[in-house]
Scaffold this motif. Structure first.
Motif, PDB file in Angstrom:
ATOM      1  N   ARG A   1       0.819  -0.895  -0.085  1.00  0.00           N
ATOM      2  CA  ARG A   1      -0.163  -0.199  -0.164  1.00  0.00           C
ATOM      3  C   ARG A   1       0.709   0.905   0.284  1.00  0.00           C
ATOM      4  O   ARG A   1       0.698   2.288  -0.650  1.00  0.00           O
ATOM      5  N   GLN A   2       1.749   1.236   0.842  1.00  0.00           N
ATOM      6  CA  GLN A   2       2.926   2.053   1.326  1.00  0.00           C
ATOM      7  C   GLN A   2       3.599   2.843  -0.602  1.00  0.00           C
ATOM      8  O   GLN A   2       3.712   3.904  -0.978  1.00  0.00           O
ATOM      9  N   THR A   3       4.112   1.122  -1.136  1.00  0.00           N
ATOM     10  CA  THR A   3       4.382   1.347  -2.630  1.00  0.00           C
ATOM     11  C   THR A   3       3.492   2.371  -3.795  1.00  0.00           C
ATOM     12  O   THR A   3       3.946   3.260  -4.339  1.00  0.00           O
ATOM     13  N   ALA A   4       2.459   1.485  -3.402  1.00  0.00           N
ATOM     14  CA  ALA A   4       0.872   1.982  -4.258  1.00  0.00           C
ATOM     15  C   ALA A   4       0.888   3.992  -3.951  1.00  0.00           C
ATOM     16  O   ALA A   4       0.743   4.337  -5.501  1.00  0.00           O
ATOM     17  N   MET A   5       0.709   3.815  -2.487  1.00  0.00           N
ATOM     18  CA  MET A   5       0.425   5.172  -2.451  1.00  0.00           C
ATOM     19  C   MET A   5       2.054   6.742  -3.093  1.00  0.00           C
ATOM     20  O   MET A   5       2.335   7.530  -3.506  1.00  0.00           O
TER      21      MET A   5
ATOM     22  N   ASP B   1       9.329   8.260 -15.278  1.00  0.00           N
ATOM     23  CA  ASP B   1      10.635   7.194 -15.552  1.00  0.00           C
ATOM     24  C   ASP B   1      10.074   6.826 -13.846  1.00  0.00           C
ATOM     25  O   ASP B   1       9.301   5.152 -13.763  1.00  0.00           O
ATOM     26  N   MET B   2       9.706   7.127 -13.050  1.00  0.00           N
ATOM     27  CA  MET B   2       9.374   6.637 -12.292  1.00  0.00           C
ATOM     28  C   MET B   2       7.303   6.504 -11.437  1.00  0.00           C
ATOM     29  O   MET B   2       7.374   5.078 -11.441  1.00  0.00           O
ATOM     30  N   GLY B   3       6.855   7.361 -12.306  1.00  0.00           N
ATOM     31  CA  GLY B   3       5.371   6.944 -12.139  1.00  0.00           C
ATOM     32  C   GLY B   3       5.239   5.955 -13.232  1.00  0.00           C
ATOM     33  O   GLY B   3       4.145   5.827 -13.130  1.00  0.00           O
TER      34      GLY B   3
ATOM     35  N   LEU C   1      11.553   1.815 -13.394  1.00  0.00           N
ATOM     36  CA  LEU C   1      12.895   2.961 -12.817  1.00  0.00           C
ATOM     37  C   LEU C   1      12.516   2.349 -11.001  1.00  0.00           C
ATOM     38  O   LEU C   1      13.576   1.661 -10.620  1.00  0.00           O
ATOM     39  N   LEU C   2      11.539   1.661 -10.620  1.00  0.00           N
ATOM     40  CA  LEU C   2      11.323   0.866  -9.501  1.00  0.00           C
ATOM     41  C   LEU C   2      11.544  -0.907  -9.269  1.00  0.00           C
ATOM     42  O   LEU C   2      12.347  -1.398  -8.607  1.00  0.00           O
ATOM     43  N   GLN C   3      11.384  -1.060 -11.081  1.00  0.00           N
ATOM     44  CA  GLN C   3      11.626  -2.351 -10.900  1.00  0.00           C
ATOM     45  C   GLN C   3      13.638  -2.193 -11.125  1.00  0.00           C
ATOM     46  O   GLN C   3      13.918  -3.480 -10.537  1.00  0.00           O
ATOM     47  N   ARG C   4      14.481  -1.121 -11.484  1.00  0.00           N
ATOM     48  CA  ARG C   4      15.723  -1.127 -12.114  1.00  0.00           C
ATOM     49  C   ARG C   4      15.976  -1.009 -10.412  1.00  0.00           C
ATOM     50  O   ARG C   4      17.204  -1.843  -9.855  1.00  0.00           O
TER      51      ARG C   4
END
Length: 143
Positions: A37-41, A92-94, A98-101
């Motif tokens: 949930r925090q990551t989704a936020m 890239d973040m949204g 980026l999150l996968q990297r």
């Protein structure tokens, strides 16, 4: 008689162990759900920020380009460069990878560079916590 008591204690111990295992599983599931949930936020916040920053970046690009053309001075376009880096990072973040990297790099650190994760003075122990607790309780009782 001793066998009956021993069997009852073993059954009780097994029940307690099963209960503790279930509690631990529930805690792990809850922690994982909270992390998700925090990551989704965080992703949602980044996407929302990107909308506003994208608008600002677009307007700044148009205004700076117009100013550069009217003044015949390309140096007016220089602020677009750092703004484009911020815009690219946020995009890239949204919406990018980026999150996968970041996740891949974190896994690499965990696998190959775990010494970087060590706490200064080592991990906290019960004794350390008790010393801190006692010193704080003495601090409050002395006043």
């Amino acid at each position: 008689m001793g066998f009956v008591v021993s069997k009852a204690m073993n059954d009780s111990l097994k029940g307690q162990q099963e209960f503790m295992r279930l509690q631990l599983e529930r805690q792990l599931i809850l922690q994982n759900l909270m992390r998700e949930r925090q990551t989704a936020m965080q992703i949602a916040w980044t996407r929302e920020f990107l909308k506003y920053f994208g608008t600002f970046f677009g307007l700044a690009a148009v205004v700076l380009t117009t100013g550069a053309v009217k003044r015949k001075n390309p140096a007016v376009l220089l602020p677009i460069l750092p703004l484009s880096f911020v815009f690219s990072y946020q995009y890239d973040m949204g919406y990018g990878t980026l999150l996968q990297r970041i996740k891949g790099e974190a896994e690499s650190i965990l696998d190959t560079q775990s010494t970087l994760l060590e706490l200064p003075k080592g991990p906290l122990t019960f004794e350390d916590l008790e010393k801190i607790r006692l010193s704080q309780s003495n601090f409050f009782t002395e006043k």
